[in-house]
Enzyme design. Structure first.
Site: not given
Length: 396
Positions: A139, A225, A254
């Site tokens: 993702f 990532d 995040k």
């Protein structure tokens, strides 16, 4: 407003991408505790999907936000120098492999920028390399480019034909499959060192090290990532450090803002030198308020060695979870305080998450029927113990 009134407004006016949400509206937070409109307390084991690394109302976040807001300067634009932006870039470079940083507003933006940077690196050399390989069950975001890089059919199907072209997925933890997919047009490999949304699945150490070697042999860039795995979450500042693997480009978001939206692209000088004036940009990326908050939070996290704390607490929590005697738990896996509880098929993770919420515990889910935990890094043993007891009781 009461909850039913909020739900009605949401149903009438908000784009229905989230469907029926969990039946709660949080109005206040302190530490690892959230409070709903009726004053009921909930222990947070999810941190806004691994975002609120310092929990709620932490001085390193709240005080920095208030202090910067009081100056009256929330944003000026990247036409001018921004002091917190420069300091934050320097802090990240001093504590990572990176020589250069670019700030975005989200993980998806950071990942899209990383792919642009990889393509520009080869374009600047006159090379025709443009393809990017990522992994099944990955993702990477919700933009068209990051959806094309995301290895889930249900994310991709509504948007085919996918844009841009040249993005292909191969099985995760399968070095032979990656090698077979590479050709003379491959520019980069984009991987999560641990797949979060894909089921909280860590990369095998031999695999990730093999990917680095393969990229070096083939002249391909490695993009990691670390939007979910970064910022002390997995037991090091960034997860790749525990593998002994250094990327060419890394993305972060995040926990980087501990609740305030910010993303970052980190790159080596070799790759970053390919960027010329005007090749990339952002109106809001690197704005004064976001960088001031992130600078304060990151300084605190690094200065208080939260990476080591997350590693210690994660080991404790995983050990406690593995001690639950239940046939419904097939496996407990993860690193640090990013943990996946693999459940039996007759125990749906979504339903369990809702039952735990009713008990006053906030958890999440991931693909493959996994209950996902990513608590604030400040979580205490007492809070972890209370959650483990509640989970054991729910599982009978």
């Amino acid at each position: 407003m009461n909850l039913s009134e909020i739900k009605q407004l949401d149903a009438e006016h908000f784009l229905g991408v989230f469907g029926e949400r969990c039946p709660v509206c949080f109005v206040r937070g302190e530490g690892c505790t959230l409070y709903d409109q009726d004053g009921r307390a909930y222990t947070d084991l999810f941190a806004g999907i691994a975002v609120n690394a310092l929990g709620y109302n932490h001085p390193a976040v709240t005080d920095a936000l208030i202090a910067q807001a009081k100056t009256g300067i929330l944003h000026t634009s990247n036409l001018y120098y921004v002091e917190p932006q420069a300091k934050l870039a320097a802090l990240l470079c001093a504590n990572t492999f990176a020589d250069r940083v670019f700030f975005a507003n989200s993980g998806a933006e950071a990942n899209e920028g990383a792919m642009k940077l990889a393509r520009k690196y080869f374009y600047a050399q006159g090379s025709k390399r443009y393809k990017i390989l990522s992994a099944d069950h990955s993702f990477h975001g919700r933009t068209l480019a990051t959806v094309a890089a995301t290895g889930h059919d249900y994310y991709q199907a509504p948007y085919r034909p996918l844009l841009p072209s040249g993005l292909t997925q191969v099985p995760y933890n399968d070095l032979d499959a990656l090698r077979a997919a590479m050709d003379e047009e491959t520019a980069a490999v984009l991987l999560e060192p641990m797949q979060g949304e894909g089921g909280v699945t860590p990369a095998d150490p031999e695999y990730l090290r093999g990917v680095r070697t393969l990229c070096d042999e083939q002249g391909v860039l490695l993009i990691l990532d670390e939007v979910q795995t970064g910022v002390c979450r997995t037991g090091s500042l960034y997860c790749h450090e525990q593998y002994g693997v250094t990327p060419d480009i890394l993305t972060s978001a995040k926990g980087l803002g501990c609740g305030f939206p910010i993303g970052a692209i980190l790159a080596s000088e070799k790759v970053a030198s390919a960027i010329a004036i005007g090749d990339h940009g952002s109106t809001f990326g690197g704005n004064t308020l976001a960088c001031a908050v992130s600078l304060s939070a990151m300084t605190y996290l690094i200065g208080h060695n939260f990476a080591a704390l997350a590693k210690e607490k994660g080991a404790y929590l995983m050990s406690a979870l593995r001690s639950i005697a239940s046939e419904k738990i097939l496996e407990v896996r993860g690193m640090g305080l990013l943990i996946g509880i693999q459940l039996a098929q007759d125990c749906p993770a979504g339903a369990l998450m809702k039952r735990l919420l009713a008990r006053g515990f906030v958890a999440g889910t991931a693909a493959g029927n996994v209950l996902r935990l990513a608590p604030p890094l400040i979580i205490s043993r007492d809070e972890m113990d209370a959650f483990v007891l509640a989970l054991a009781q729910e599982l009978g």
